[in-house]
Design a protein around this motif. Structure first.
Motif, PDB file in Angstrom:
ATOM      1  N   ILE A  88      10.446  -7.251  -7.082  1.00 10.56           N
ATOM      2  CA  ILE A  88       9.112  -6.892  -7.566  1.00 10.56           C
ATOM      3  C   ILE A  88       9.181  -5.484  -8.152  1.00 10.56           C
ATOM      4  O   ILE A  88       9.857  -4.625  -7.596  1.00 10.56           O
ATOM      5  CB  ILE A  88       8.092  -6.885  -6.402  1.00 10.56           C
ATOM      6  N   GLN A  89       8.451  -5.235  -9.242  1.00  7.45           N
ATOM      7  CA  GLN A  89       8.287  -3.866  -9.715  1.00  7.45           C
ATOM      8  C   GLN A  89       6.974  -3.343  -9.148  1.00  7.45           C
ATOM      9  O   GLN A  89       5.908  -3.940  -9.350  1.00  7.45           O
ATOM     10  CB  GLN A  89       8.299  -3.771 -11.233  1.00  7.45           C
ATOM     11  N   VAL A  90       7.050  -2.231  -8.446  1.00  6.88           N
ATOM     12  CA  VAL A  90       5.896  -1.670  -7.735  1.00  6.88           C
ATOM     13  C   VAL A  90       4.795  -1.299  -8.717  1.00  6.88           C
ATOM     14  O   VAL A  90       5.031  -0.610  -9.702  1.00  6.88           O
ATOM     15  CB  VAL A  90       6.307  -0.427  -6.911  1.00  6.88           C
ATOM     16  N   GLY A  91       3.588  -1.803  -8.435  1.00  8.91           N
ATOM     17  CA  GLY A  91       2.418  -1.457  -9.225  1.00  8.91           C
ATOM     18  C   GLY A  91       2.206  -2.297 -10.469  1.00  8.91           C
ATOM     19  O   GLY A  91       1.291  -2.037 -11.236  1.00  8.91           O
ATOM     20  N   PHE A  92       3.011  -3.313 -10.676  1.00  7.17           N
ATOM     21  CA  PHE A  92       2.899  -4.156 -11.856  1.00  7.17           C
ATOM     22  C   PHE A  92       2.730  -5.608 -11.443  1.00  7.17           C
ATOM     23  O   PHE A  92       3.708  -6.291 -11.159  1.00  7.17           O
ATOM     24  CB  PHE A  92       4.143  -4.016 -12.743  1.00  7.17           C
ATOM     25  N   PRO A  93       1.503  -6.114 -11.437  1.00 10.38           N
ATOM     26  CA  PRO A  93       1.284  -7.480 -10.969  1.00 10.38           C
ATOM     27  C   PRO A  93       1.961  -8.547 -11.809  1.00 10.38           C
ATOM     28  O   PRO A  93       2.305  -9.601 -11.311  1.00 10.38           O
ATOM     29  CB  PRO A  93      -0.236  -7.641 -11.017  1.00 10.38           C
ATOM     30  N   SER A  94       2.218  -8.271 -13.073  1.00  7.60           N
ATOM     31  CA  SER A  94       2.890  -9.278 -13.891  1.00  7.60           C
ATOM     32  C   SER A  94       4.303  -8.823 -14.249  1.00  7.60           C
ATOM     33  O   SER A  94       4.858  -9.199 -15.255  1.00  7.60           O
ATOM     34  CB  SER A  94       2.089  -9.544 -15.168  1.00  7.60           C
ATOM     35  N   ALA A  95       4.872  -7.995 -13.398  1.00  7.41           N
ATOM     36  CA  ALA A  95       6.215  -7.477 -13.648  1.00  7.41           C
ATOM     37  C   ALA A  95       7.267  -8.556 -13.448  1.00  7.41           C
ATOM     38  O   ALA A  95       6.972  -9.675 -13.047  1.00  7.41           O
ATOM     39  CB  ALA A  95       6.498  -6.314 -12.695  1.00  7.41           C
TER      40      ALA A  95
ATOM     41  N   VAL B 256       0.837  -1.208   0.000  1.00  4.94           N
ATOM     42  CA  VAL B 256       0.000   0.000   0.000  1.00  4.94           C
ATOM     43  C   VAL B 256       0.871   1.256   0.000  1.00  4.94           C
ATOM     44  O   VAL B 256       0.691   2.158  -0.823  1.00  4.94           O
ATOM     45  CB  VAL B 256      -0.971  -0.005   1.202  1.00  4.94           C
ATOM     46  N   ARG B 257       1.834   1.319   0.888  1.00  2.00           N
ATOM     47  CA  ARG B 257       2.687   2.504   0.992  1.00  2.00           C
ATOM     48  C   ARG B 257       3.579   2.668  -0.239  1.00  2.00           C
ATOM     49  O   ARG B 257       3.695   3.759  -0.789  1.00  2.00           O
ATOM     50  CB  ARG B 257       3.547   2.422   2.246  1.00  2.00           C
TER      51      ARG B 257
END
Length: 93
Positions: free
Chosen positions: A70-77, A25-26
């Motif tokens: 993980i790339q923030v904001g990309f669920p399939s990153a 979230v943050r």
């Protein structure tokens, strides 16, 4: 402290769980599009502009860490788990 994880699937699942519970979230609000390396042994998160940069910074801060990227904001990153001391047979099966 988490027991040593050598299976990439276990590392990824643990990294996703930590990210979702503690940081998502943050970080999505404050660091969109950045890359996050979650140390699954300490639950610390490190972020940066590139996958290589964040993994290098994370490794410098936690040389024995096991990281999930993980790339923030990309669920399939891009999602990569990294450890420098796992047993090769467990990593590449």
């Amino acid at each position: 402290m988490t027991p040593l994880l050598s299976n990439p699937k276990e590392i990824a699942e643990r990294g996703e769980k930590i990210y979702n519970e503690k940081y998502k979230v943050r970080f999505e609000r404050e660091h969109p599009r950045k890359f996050v390396a979650v140390d699954v042994t300490t639950e610390e998160a490190y972020f940066g502009n590139t996958p290589e940069g964040v993994l290098e910074s994370a490794h410098e801060a936690s040389p024995n860490g096991i990281f999930h990227l993980i790339q923030v904001g990309f669920p399939s990153a891009i999602r990569i788990s990294y450890t420098n001391h796992a047993i090769a047979d467990g990593i590449f099966r």
